[in-house]
Write a protein that holds these residues in place. Structure first.
Motif, PDB file in Angstrom:
ATOM      1  N   ASN A   1      -1.734   2.593   1.026  1.00 14.65           N
ATOM      2  CA  ASN A   1      -0.766   3.409   0.280  1.00 14.65           C
ATOM      3  C   ASN A   1      -0.986   4.905   0.542  1.00 14.65           C
ATOM      4  O   ASN A   1      -0.045   5.648   0.822  1.00 14.65           O
ATOM      5  CB  ASN A   1      -0.865   3.102  -1.219  1.00 14.65           C
ATOM      6  CG  ASN A   1       0.211   3.834  -2.006  1.00 14.65           C
ATOM      7  OD1 ASN A   1       1.387   3.737  -1.676  1.00 14.65           O
ATOM      8  ND2 ASN A   1      -0.201   4.600  -3.020  1.00 14.65           N
ATOM      9  N   ASP A   2      -2.253   5.334   0.480  1.00 15.91           N
ATOM     10  CA  ASP A   2      -2.560   6.761   0.708  1.00 15.91           C
ATOM     11  C   ASP A   2      -2.159   7.200   2.116  1.00 15.91           C
ATOM     12  O   ASP A   2      -1.565   8.263   2.309  1.00 15.91           O
ATOM     13  CB  ASP A   2      -4.070   7.028   0.525  1.00 15.91           C
ATOM     14  CG  ASP A   2      -4.479   6.907  -0.939  1.00 15.91           C
ATOM     15  OD1 ASP A   2      -3.568   6.814  -1.798  1.00 15.91           O
ATOM     16  OD2 ASP A   2      -5.700   6.882  -1.218  1.00 15.91           O
TER      17      ASP A   2
ATOM     18  N   ALA B   1       0.001   5.772   4.134  1.00 10.76           N
ATOM     19  CA  ALA B   1       1.465   5.704   4.304  1.00 10.76           C
ATOM     20  C   ALA B   1       2.108   6.936   3.653  1.00 10.76           C
ATOM     21  O   ALA B   1       3.031   7.540   4.208  1.00 10.76           O
ATOM     22  CB  ALA B   1       2.005   4.420   3.682  1.00 10.76           C
ATOM     23  N   TYR B   2       1.576   7.320   2.494  1.00 10.02           N
ATOM     24  CA  TYR B   2       2.079   8.518   1.800  1.00 10.02           C
ATOM     25  C   TYR B   2       1.930   9.749   2.703  1.00 10.02           C
ATOM     26  O   TYR B   2       2.863  10.529   2.890  1.00 10.02           O
ATOM     27  CB  TYR B   2       1.304   8.699   0.487  1.00 10.02           C
ATOM     28  CG  TYR B   2       1.656   9.969  -0.252  1.00 10.02           C
ATOM     29  CD1 TYR B   2       2.812  10.056  -1.015  1.00 10.02           C
ATOM     30  CD2 TYR B   2       0.812  11.092  -0.165  1.00 10.02           C
ATOM     31  CE1 TYR B   2       3.144  11.228  -1.677  1.00 10.02           C
ATOM     32  CE2 TYR B   2       1.136  12.267  -0.817  1.00 10.02           C
ATOM     33  CZ  TYR B   2       2.296  12.328  -1.587  1.00 10.02           C
ATOM     34  OH  TYR B   2       2.619  13.492  -2.230  1.00 10.02           O
TER      35      TYR B   2
ATOM     36  N   GLY C   1       4.420   9.825   5.231  1.00 10.14           N
ATOM     37  CA  GLY C   1       5.799   9.788   4.722  1.00 10.14           C
ATOM     38  C   GLY C   1       6.485   8.462   5.032  1.00 10.14           C
ATOM     39  O   GLY C   1       7.672   8.418   5.337  1.00 10.14           O
ATOM     40  N   LYS C   2       5.709   7.375   4.948  1.00 10.52           N
ATOM     41  CA  LYS C   2       6.274   6.061   5.301  1.00 10.52           C
ATOM     42  C   LYS C   2       6.114   5.074   4.164  1.00 10.52           C
ATOM     43  O   LYS C   2       5.304   5.276   3.257  1.00 10.52           O
ATOM     44  CB  LYS C   2       5.528   5.500   6.505  1.00 10.52           C
ATOM     45  CG  LYS C   2       5.748   6.290   7.756  1.00 10.52           C
ATOM     46  CD  LYS C   2       5.797   5.389   8.941  1.00 10.52           C
ATOM     47  CE  LYS C   2       6.443   6.129  10.094  1.00 10.52           C
ATOM     48  NZ  LYS C   2       6.083   5.657  11.372  1.00 10.52           N
ATOM     49  N   GLU C   3       6.855   3.985   4.276  1.00  7.69           N
ATOM     50  CA  GLU C   3       6.641   2.871   3.353  1.00  7.69           C
ATOM     51  C   GLU C   3       6.029   1.732   4.174  1.00  7.69           C
ATOM     52  O   GLU C   3       6.615   1.318   5.179  1.00  7.69           O
ATOM     53  CB  GLU C   3       7.976   2.421   2.756  1.00  7.69           C
ATOM     54  CG  GLU C   3       7.808   1.383   1.675  1.00  7.69           C
ATOM     55  CD  GLU C   3       9.140   1.042   0.993  1.00  7.69           C
ATOM     56  OE1 GLU C   3       9.208   1.130  -0.240  1.00  7.69           O
ATOM     57  OE2 GLU C   3      10.084   0.682   1.711  1.00  7.69           O
TER      58      GLU C   3
ATOM     59  N   SER D   1       2.206   1.836  -6.553  1.00  6.28           N
ATOM     60  CA  SER D   1       2.070   2.423  -5.209  1.00  6.28           C
ATOM     61  C   SER D   1       3.459   2.658  -4.612  1.00  6.28           C
ATOM     62  O   SER D   1       4.119   1.716  -4.191  1.00  6.28           O
ATOM     63  CB  SER D   1       1.271   1.488  -4.301  1.00  6.28           C
ATOM     64  OG  SER D   1       0.017   1.231  -4.866  1.00  6.28           O
ATOM     65  N   SER D   2       3.843   3.931  -4.561  1.00  4.09           N
ATOM     66  CA  SER D   2       5.204   4.235  -4.126  1.00  4.09           C
ATOM     67  C   SER D   2       5.409   4.011  -2.635  1.00  4.09           C
ATOM     68  O   SER D   2       6.535   3.925  -2.171  1.00  4.09           O
ATOM     69  CB  SER D   2       5.525   5.688  -4.475  1.00  4.09           C
ATOM     70  OG  SER D   2       4.469   6.491  -4.001  1.00  4.09           O
ATOM     71  N   ASN D   3       4.334   3.898  -1.874  1.00  5.52           N
ATOM     72  CA  ASN D   3       4.490   3.783  -0.417  1.00  5.52           C
ATOM     73  C   ASN D   3       4.171   2.387   0.122  1.00  5.52           C
ATOM     74  O   ASN D   3       3.914   2.222   1.308  1.00  5.52           O
ATOM     75  CB  ASN D   3       3.647   4.848   0.291  1.00  5.52           C
ATOM     76  CG  ASN D   3       4.160   6.235  -0.046  1.00  5.52           C
ATOM     77  OD1 ASN D   3       3.929   6.733  -1.149  1.00  5.52           O
ATOM     78  ND2 ASN D   3       4.893   6.845   0.874  1.00  5.52           N
TER      79      ASN D   3
ATOM     80  N   LYS E   1       5.490  -1.741   0.149  1.00  6.10           N
ATOM     81  CA  LYS E   1       6.562  -2.695  -0.191  1.00  6.10           C
ATOM     82  C   LYS E   1       6.028  -4.107   0.025  1.00  6.10           C
ATOM     83  O   LYS E   1       5.601  -4.443   1.137  1.00  6.10           O
ATOM     84  CB  LYS E   1       7.775  -2.437   0.702  1.00  6.10           C
ATOM     85  CG  LYS E   1       8.911  -3.390   0.423  1.00  6.10           C
ATOM     86  CD  LYS E   1      10.239  -2.851   0.950  1.00  6.10           C
ATOM     87  CE  LYS E   1      11.410  -3.697   0.470  1.00  6.10           C
ATOM     88  NZ  LYS E   1      11.453  -5.014   1.071  1.00  6.10           N
TER      89      LYS E   1
END
Ligand code: LLP
Length: 384
Positions: free
Chosen positions: A121-122, A124-125, A128-130, A175-177, A179
């Motif tokens: 997650n970190d 990817a953040y 700037g990716k998911e 975790s916003s990044n 899926k």
């Protein structure tokens, strides 16, 4: 093995790996026929054999790739596997490897711990990716195989245990990044007792119910690899019974509408197309048996030393010499270890220095596990 090739072997420097690409093609045909009609996806487990010629043949058939290192991901892309069909598993993915795979936008990370979820997650953040992830869950199921290649028990290092699942889901929600795309399982390798896969199906169904009860949907279920091959009968059982294998999943796994079923097969695809061809350097008389000392050793095929595995050993120079008496040999390599043995009390036609020996079923986990111990040179590969 065709006799013309055996004649040709005489001119080649030993030891070498011999890969029969026609046999691989036949295998791939049978594999494709069995999975495509069921709408399944197969990712070739690259760890079994990463030879370029072998990989190209597999890629051309439209399989995806299952990788366990950044270098395997890189190799898969170089060979031409679609990035959309590359999965990346492994308990110890480094930041460098994760960054590389994120940058390449591979299909999915098979994540093996909550700590790894945080790191992906970190990273990817920062990019700037998911990141698309599947949770590798430890189903706590026995695979009835050698302990060293059992992976689906709670005391194995692989996957997220069921009691950690709730925490993993919470983490995913925060975790916003990341899926969540799927759930992943792999219970072990060289599995010949298909009932282990039936047990896996039942466990997957239970876990799917848990996800359903928690209103979590996943697009795919990946049940890993592990289908075994017949090391005792490489000619009679050259192609595994793919129909029974995929048929079993068809019968017992309960998929949700639109959910895809993925597999990661390695050994079953490439195992039987390969042989290690080696020459007898010396015959040494023992007390109850003779030693046939080969120019190949555990450096070219470590499986017998590491897993006490059986490989058929044939004297191909004396293949048609029915007139020769059968003698017992301990067939060993030149490495300074007593474990450097391919088999004890093996019956061979009377064997002499210079004879060519084929150690069969060496297409999977042989060349890839080779080492330079004793400063050995890397054995070459020849195709048939
Ligand atoms: N997926 C995962 C996550 C795996 O760990 C493995 C194998 C596979 C797929 C492919 O399994 P296969 O279909 O090839 O059984 N060196 C050992 C085998 C180690 C297998 C490691 N993982 C041997 O020579 O028997």
């Amino acid at each position: 093995m065709r006799s013309k090739l055996i004649e040709k072997f005489g001119e080649l420097e030993t030891p070498f790996y011999y890969y029969d690409l026609d046999a691989l093609e036949e295998n791939l045909k049978a594999l494709h026929a069995a999975y495509s009609k069921r709408g399944y996806e197969v990712h070739y487990a690259m760890k079994a054999n990463v030879n370029d010629g072998v990989l190209s043949a597999i890629q051309k058939k439209g399989l995806g790739a299952d990788c366990v290192s950044g270098n395997e991901v890189k190799k898969a892309i170089e060979i031409g596997f679609s990035k959309n069909d590359i999965v990346f598993a492994g308990v110890g993915k480094t930041d460098k490897e994760i960054n590389y795979a994120l940058n390449e936008d591979i299909f999915c990370f098979n994540v093996e711990s909550t700590a790894e979820l945080n790191v992906i997650n970190d990273l990817a953040y920062a990019q700037g990716k998911e990141a698309r992830v599947a949770l590798r869950l430890n189903p706590n199921i026995s695979a009835n195989t050698h302990a060293y290649i059992t992976t689906g028990l709670e005391d194995n290092k692989f996957g997220i245990n069921f009691w950690e699942l709730e925490q993993a889901i919470e983490l995913l929600n925060d975790s916003s990044n990341l899926k969540l795309e799927g759930i992943h399982f792999h219970i072990g390798s060289q599995i010949t007792d298909l009932s282990s896969f039936k047990n896996l199906c039942n466990k997957v169904n239970e876990i799917q119910q848990w996800f359903f009860d928690h209103n979590i949907e996943v697009d795919h279920v990946n049940v890993g690899g592990g289908l075994g091959i017949d090391y005792h009968q490489p000619d009679e059982q050259a192609i595994p019974d793919y129909e029974s294998y995929f048929g079993l999943f068809e019968e017992f796994i309960e998929l949700r509408p639109n959910q895809k079923l993925h597999f990661e097969l390695g050994r079953s695809i490439v195992g039987q197309m390969g042989s290690l061809i080696t020459r007898v350097t010396y015959i040494k008389k023992g007390i109850s048996t003779n030693f046939a000392i080969l120019d190949a050793g555990m450096t070219e095929l470590i499986r017998p030393a590491l897993y006490q595995s059986h490989h058929v050993i044939q004297n191909i120079s004396k293949a048609h010499r029915d007139d020769l008496p059968l003698e017992k040999y301990d067939v060993v390599g030149p490495i300074c270890e007593s474990s450097d043995s391919f088999g004890k009390a093996i019956l061979l036609p009377e064997t002499e220095r210079g004879d060519l020996i084929a150690i069969r079923s060496a297409g999977a986990y042989a060349e890839v596990m080779a080492s330079s111990y004793n400063l050995r040179e890397k054995a070459q590969v020849f195709f048939g």
